[in-house]
Design an enzyme around this catalytic site. Structure first.
Site, short mmCIF file in Angstrom:
data_model
loop_
_atom_site.label_atom_id
_atom_site.label_comp_id
_atom_site.label_asym_id
_atom_site.label_seq_id
_atom_site.Cartn_x
_atom_site.Cartn_y
_atom_site.Cartn_z
N GLN A 65 -14.26 44.81 47.97
CA GLN A 65 -14.33 45.99 48.82
C GLN A 65 -15.43 46.95 48.39
O GLN A 65 -15.62 47.99 49.00
CB GLN A 65 -12.98 46.70 48.81
CG GLN A 65 -11.86 45.86 49.40
CD GLN A 65 -10.50 46.53 49.25
OE1 GLN A 65 -10.35 47.60 48.68
NE2 GLN A 65 -9.47 45.86 49.76
N HIS A 72 -10.16 49.03 46.32
CA HIS A 72 -9.69 50.42 46.40
C HIS A 72 -10.66 51.41 45.78
O HIS A 72 -10.36 52.09 44.80
CB HIS A 72 -8.29 50.55 45.78
CG HIS A 72 -7.23 49.83 46.53
ND1 HIS A 72 -5.88 50.05 46.32
CD2 HIS A 72 -7.29 48.87 47.50
CE1 HIS A 72 -5.18 49.25 47.12
NE2 HIS A 72 -6.03 48.53 47.84
N GLU A 125 -0.97 56.36 55.79
CA GLU A 125 -0.60 57.76 55.96
C GLU A 125 -1.76 58.62 56.44
O GLU A 125 -2.91 58.38 56.10
CB GLU A 125 -0.12 58.35 54.62
CG GLU A 125 1.10 57.70 54.05
CD GLU A 125 1.53 58.32 52.72
OE1 GLU A 125 2.57 57.91 52.19
OE2 GLU A 125 0.82 59.23 52.21
N TYR A 137 0.86 63.66 46.31
CA TYR A 137 1.19 62.94 47.55
C TYR A 137 1.96 61.64 47.32
O TYR A 137 2.12 60.84 48.23
CB TYR A 137 -0.09 62.76 48.38
CG TYR A 137 -0.47 64.11 48.94
CD1 TYR A 137 -0.01 64.53 50.18
CD2 TYR A 137 -1.16 65.02 48.16
CE1 TYR A 137 -0.27 65.80 50.64
CE2 TYR A 137 -1.42 66.31 48.62
CZ TYR A 137 -0.97 66.70 49.87
OH TYR A 137 -1.19 67.97 50.32
N TYR A 150 3.31 43.53 48.96
CA TYR A 150 2.89 42.41 49.77
C TYR A 150 3.85 41.24 49.54
O TYR A 150 4.10 40.85 48.40
CB TYR A 150 1.45 42.00 49.42
CG TYR A 150 0.46 43.11 49.73
CD1 TYR A 150 0.13 43.43 51.04
CD2 TYR A 150 -0.12 43.84 48.70
CE1 TYR A 150 -0.76 44.44 51.32
CE2 TYR A 150 -1.02 44.87 48.98
CZ TYR A 150 -1.33 45.16 50.29
OH TYR A 150 -2.21 46.18 50.57
#
Length: 355
Positions: free
Chosen positions: A66, A133, A226, A236, A247
């Site tokens: 990513q 991430h 979210e 949060y 998963y």
């Protein structure tokens, strides 16, 4: 559909194609665009859609998984200073396998072919052996500070609850990379001064809301994406509380959705839509029904989510561009008041939505 909200579907118009996994778009004077390609290239796209050669002068980039060259933003004073900001996965000079999100600023040369006066103004700490991430959306606020979303790197999710690192955080820095004195954790022992909020998973969308505050969204695991309005110093919840699951099934954290001292999302999705990109429409180009709406791309389902906001909450959602089923990576409102999107494909496109 909310009564009175009907509007003709927009027509997607291809501005440019042949982009390899484009990730972020910024707007330049003269109808030009600045587009990042995740493999590590930055390109200027002319107003007529011609894609320029890769801009020279980028720093080393850890492209893979990513990671790569991710978001880009033109400074509010670009016409005077030619300054841009971009974030990317930066390799660790001492460990080829490790990397971390970094934020850079540079001046784009007058001919658009070269970056000048490049400076890395923020580095996520610590660097981690991971290809996932990175977060990496940038927002310039009216006060001139920059917000940057930072992922928890997948393998280090518990660190999102700790203040001695930048994993799973939103940070706020000045344009020189320094932590503003009014950041919530400045002066707190054991806390990094750049941190604005924590307990985030992987935010890939951020924008200034109609209330003047930062809004962002983040990927959940299996379920639990979210939308949040991250307030200074607030927690949060990730990975202690979540509306998602591991998963393949099974609880994450404490297996609960609420806990004292942890914020609830403004909105969440189950199943996940894999959100990316985020923009509020402030123009009248699509009619009154769309003005003030929030637009978010779905990577998983390949649609653009038009979200009606009423009294600061999600009132309705409408799926656009479903017939294309393209992974939508970014969405921004251009200077012309139209919405622009990037599709995350090997032959990715920059498109504008014509009313």
């Amino acid at each position: 559909m909310v009564a009175g909200a009907a509007v003709a579907a927009p027509r997607p118009e291809v501005v440019a194609s042949g982009l390899e996994n484009p990730w972020g778009v910024a707007f330049l004077p003269g109808g030009r665009f600045l587009v990042t390609e995740r493999p590590g290239r930055l390109r200027v796209v002319a107003a007529d859609g011609k894609v320029g050669a890769p801009v020279k002068g980028l720093p080393p980039i850890a492209a893979g998984g990513q990671g790569g060259l991710l978001d880009v933003l033109a400074d509010s004073g670009f016409e005077q200073n030619r300054t841009i900001y971009f974030c990317f996965s930066e390799p660790d000079k001492d460990n080829d396998a490790a990397n971390g999100t970094a934020l850079a600023r540079a001046a784009l040369s007058a001919d658009g072919g070269q970056l000048e006066d490049l400076r890395i103004i923020f580095r996520q700490q610590p660097k981690v052996v991971s290809r996932n991430h990175f977060g990496c959306r940038i927002v310039e606020m009216p006060d001139g500070t920059l917000f940057l979303t930072l992922g928890e790197r997948f393998s280090r999710k518990e660190d999102a609850q700790k203040l001695d690192n930048h994993l799973g955080k939103i940070v706020r820095v000045a344009k020189d990379g320094m932590a503003p004195k009014d950041n919530p954790f400045v002066g707190r022992p054991g806390a990094l001064p750049e941190i604005w909020s924590y307990g985030h998973r992987n935010g890939q969308g951020a924008a200034i809301g109609p209330d003047g505050r930062l809004w962002m969204h983040e990927h959940g695991p299996q379920g639990g994406d979210e939308i949040n309005i991250p307030l200074a110093g607030r927690n949060y919840g990730w990975p202690v509380i979540t509306y998602g699951e591991n998963y393949g099934g099974g609880k994450i954290g404490e297996g609960i959705t609420h806990k004292e001292g942890m914020e609830q999302p403004l909105h969440y999705w189950v199943p996940s839509i894999a959100p990316s990109g985020m923009a509020f429409l402030t123009s009248d180009r699509y009619g009154a029904a769309w003005k003030g709406n929030l637009f978010i791309g779905s990577l998983k389902f390949g649609y653009l989510d038009r979200i009606e906001i009423k009294d600061g909450k999600v009132a309705a959602e409408h799926k656009l561009l479903e017939e294309g089923r393209a992974r939508i990576r970014d969405v921004k409102q251009g200077p012309d008041g139209l919405l622009y999107i990037l599709t995350d494909e090997s032959n990715g496109k920059l498109m504008r939505l014509q009313p």
